[in-house]
Design an enzyme around this catalytic site. Structure first.
Site, PDB file in Angstrom:
ATOM      1  N   ASP A   1       0.863  -1.184   0.000  1.00 48.19           N
ATOM      2  CA  ASP A   1       0.000   0.000   0.000  1.00 48.19           C
ATOM      3  C   ASP A   1       0.899   1.234   0.000  1.00 48.19           C
ATOM      4  O   ASP A   1       1.731   1.408   0.889  1.00 48.19           O
ATOM      5  CB  ASP A   1      -0.900   0.016   1.236  1.00 48.19           C
ATOM      6  CG  ASP A   1      -1.760   1.269   1.292  1.00 48.19           C
ATOM      7  OD1 ASP A   1      -2.627   1.429   0.413  1.00 48.19           O
ATOM      8  OD2 ASP A   1      -1.553   2.094   2.211  1.00 48.19           O
TER       9      ASP A   1
ATOM     10  N   GLU B   1      -1.950  -1.550  -5.703  1.00 48.28           N
ATOM     11  CA  GLU B   1      -3.179  -0.925  -6.182  1.00 48.28           C
ATOM     12  C   GLU B   1      -2.951  -0.331  -7.579  1.00 48.28           C
ATOM     13  O   GLU B   1      -1.903   0.248  -7.848  1.00 48.28           O
ATOM     14  CB  GLU B   1      -3.619   0.179  -5.229  1.00 48.28           C
ATOM     15  CG  GLU B   1      -4.124  -0.318  -3.895  1.00 48.28           C
ATOM     16  CD  GLU B   1      -4.479   0.820  -2.962  1.00 48.28           C
ATOM     17  OE1 GLU B   1      -5.587   0.819  -2.427  1.00 48.28           O
ATOM     18  OE2 GLU B   1      -3.622   1.706  -2.777  1.00 48.28           O
TER      19      GLU B   1
ATOM     20  N   CYS C   1     -12.125  -4.473   6.404  1.00 49.40           N
ATOM     21  CA  CYS C   1     -11.398  -5.116   7.502  1.00 49.40           C
ATOM     22  C   CYS C   1     -10.722  -6.372   6.991  1.00 49.40           C
ATOM     23  O   CYS C   1     -11.378  -7.238   6.389  1.00 49.40           O
ATOM     24  CB  CYS C   1     -12.354  -5.464   8.640  1.00 49.40           C
ATOM     25  SG  CYS C   1     -11.578  -6.390   9.986  1.00 49.40           S
TER      26      CYS C   1
ATOM     27  N   CYS D   1     -12.391  -9.684   9.093  1.00 51.30           N
ATOM     28  CA  CYS D   1     -13.729 -10.238   8.852  1.00 51.30           C
ATOM     29  C   CYS D   1     -14.296  -9.903   7.476  1.00 51.30           C
ATOM     30  O   CYS D   1     -15.313 -10.453   7.072  1.00 51.30           O
ATOM     31  CB  CYS D   1     -14.702  -9.753   9.942  1.00 51.30           C
ATOM     32  SG  CYS D   1     -15.074  -7.967   9.863  1.00 51.30           S
TER      33      CYS D   1
ATOM     34  N   CYS E   1     -12.293  -1.907  13.221  1.00 54.15           N
ATOM     35  CA  CYS E   1     -13.457  -2.446  12.515  1.00 54.15           C
ATOM     36  C   CYS E   1     -14.721  -2.249  13.336  1.00 54.15           C
ATOM     37  O   CYS E   1     -14.794  -2.618  14.516  1.00 54.15           O
ATOM     38  CB  CYS E   1     -13.240  -3.935  12.218  1.00 54.15           C
ATOM     39  SG  CYS E   1     -14.614  -4.690  11.327  1.00 54.15           S
TER      40      CYS E   1
ATOM     41  N   CYS F   1     -16.209  -6.321  13.795  1.00 49.79           N
ATOM     42  CA  CYS F   1     -15.592  -7.336  14.663  1.00 49.79           C
ATOM     43  C   CYS F   1     -14.657  -6.742  15.712  1.00 49.79           C
ATOM     44  O   CYS F   1     -14.163  -7.474  16.579  1.00 49.79           O
ATOM     45  CB  CYS F   1     -14.839  -8.365  13.824  1.00 49.79           C
ATOM     46  SG  CYS F   1     -13.345  -7.726  13.035  1.00 49.79           S
TER      47      CYS F   1
ATOM     48  N   ASP G   1      -2.735   1.665   7.020  1.00 53.89           N
ATOM     49  CA  ASP G   1      -1.957   1.305   5.841  1.00 53.89           C
ATOM     50  C   ASP G   1      -1.657  -0.193   5.810  1.00 53.89           C
ATOM     51  O   ASP G   1      -1.698  -0.822   4.745  1.00 53.89           O
ATOM     52  CB  ASP G   1      -0.651   2.105   5.805  1.00 53.89           C
ATOM     53  CG  ASP G   1      -0.891   3.598   5.617  1.00 53.89           C
ATOM     54  OD1 ASP G   1      -1.948   3.953   5.066  1.00 53.89           O
ATOM     55  OD2 ASP G   1      -0.030   4.398   6.029  1.00 53.89           O
TER      56      ASP G   1
END
Length: 365
Positions: A178, A262, A315, A318, A334, A337, A344
């Site tokens: 990232d 990305e 997340c 989950c 999150c 969860c 990052d």
């Protein structure tokens, strides 16, 4: 798999060879502008396009009419016509309309064959042997050579064709990356690469030189000296950035068999504000991707590009998607969860998961 790689060396030409280089660049620029003018004129008068092969066929006549054109190696002149053709092809793909080459911007010429690289010299058609700084070994067969005039002197860029070799010493190791402004890159294994921001550290000096330049008269010796200082500073910044990116991309390529990033649309992102634009340009995200692409390819490994949508809002534990989970630039909690992670790092893990899944799907098809 056959690949192409470019090697750049600094030349040590004699005064006579430098004179020949300058003469050839001026002639190539002249041919470029004449060829471009002919294409524009024929289309305006007859609504017909002139191909590069049509212009190839005119070269014998041009050499008779203008003997100085005949002094240049034939393939080099053909490559000039290739550049004109490429500029038109780029225009049809959405780039700007081809422009005439200005004196200070046309600074190179190319040999498309008959290049002989030796230990201390490079032999080129009609020019002979030129001394150079042999800073690295060329792997593969030299195909083309381009002489380039830069601020620091004369350089040669040699493209070589070679076979890629798979790195069998590595186990099947994958990583997601990232990229960002706060940290240059965060890897899914928790490694962080800090942002160097070479341009940012030189902004004060750049502002001083630009203010000085704005007060000086055009054509004056003092203005020319200031322009040269600016060019040297920009070149230093570019070299620092390129060196940093080469080192970091080589570390990653040597450590992993697969890497996922990305697929960022940088042109859209850099229209947000001037500070973000400057920092993104300074970071060199696209250059990092380019370096990783060819370095993974030459090792027989894989670089995958992932859709950036929701990678920072999902997340990694989950799979819940909620923009409220990203509390800040660095904190991710999150809402589903309760998983706590660095923002990052969370995004890098998502990029790895999505990239690995896409790769598995493509292999199974």
């Amino acid at each position: 798999m056959k690949l192409i790689k470019t090697y750049k060396f600094k030349l040590k030409p004699t005064k006579n060879q430098e004179s020949i280089f300058d003469s050839w660049i001026n002639t190539c620029r002249y041919v470029y502008n004449v060829a471009l003018s002919e294409r524009n004129m024929v289309y305006e008068m007859r609504k017909k396009s002139v191909s590069k092969f049509d212009q190839y066929n005119q070269l014998p006549l041009i050499k008779k009419l203008f003997p100085f054109v005949g002094e240049i190696y034939s393939d080099t002149i053909q490559e000039v016509l290739d550049r004109v053709d490429t500029s038109y092809q780029n225009f049809f793909r959405g780039a700007g309309f081809p422009k005439f080459a200005k004196k200070n911007f046309y600074n190179s010429f190319t040999f498309k064959r008959n290049i002989k690289v030796k230990q201390n010299t490079i032999k080129l058609p009609k020019i002979g042997e030129i001394k150079y700084f042999n800073s690295r070994q060329i792997i593969g067969i030299p195909k083309t050579a381009t002489i380039v005039k830069e601020l620091g002197g004369w350089y040669i860029c040699i493209t070589a064709e070679y076979e890629s070799t798979e790195n069998t010493n590595l186990e099947n190791q994958e990583v997601g990356i990232d990229v960002g402004i706060a940290h240059f890159a965060t890897l899914s294994n928790s490694d962080v690469i800090d942002t160097p921001l070479f341009l940012e550290s030189s902004l004060k000096e750049l502002r001083i030189l630009n203010r000085r330049l704005s007060r000086q008269n055009k054509g004056s010796n003092s203005r020319i000296k200031t322009v040269i200082k600016l060019q040297k500073l920009y070149k230093k910044i570019a070299n620092q950035r390129k060196d940093f990116l080469h080192k970091e991309s080589t570390k990653i390529a040597n450590a992993y068999t697969a890497c996922y990033m990305e697929d960022l649309k940088l042109q859209k992102m850099t229209t947000l504000n001037s500070t973000l634009t400057r920092r993104m340009a300074d970071s060199g995200f696209y250059m990092l991707r380019t370096f990783l692409q060819y370095k993974f390819k030459e090792r027989g490994n894989h670089l995958g590009l992932v859709n950036p949508a929701y990678t920072s809002q999902t997340c990694n534990s989950c799979g819940s998607v909620d923009k409220k989970s990203r509390l800040s630039q660095s904190e991710f909690v999150c809402t589903s969860c309760g998983n706590i992670d660095n923002s990052d790092l969370n995004a890098a893990k998502n990029i790895l998961r999505v990239g690995a899944l896409l790769r598995k799907q493509n292999v199974s098809q």
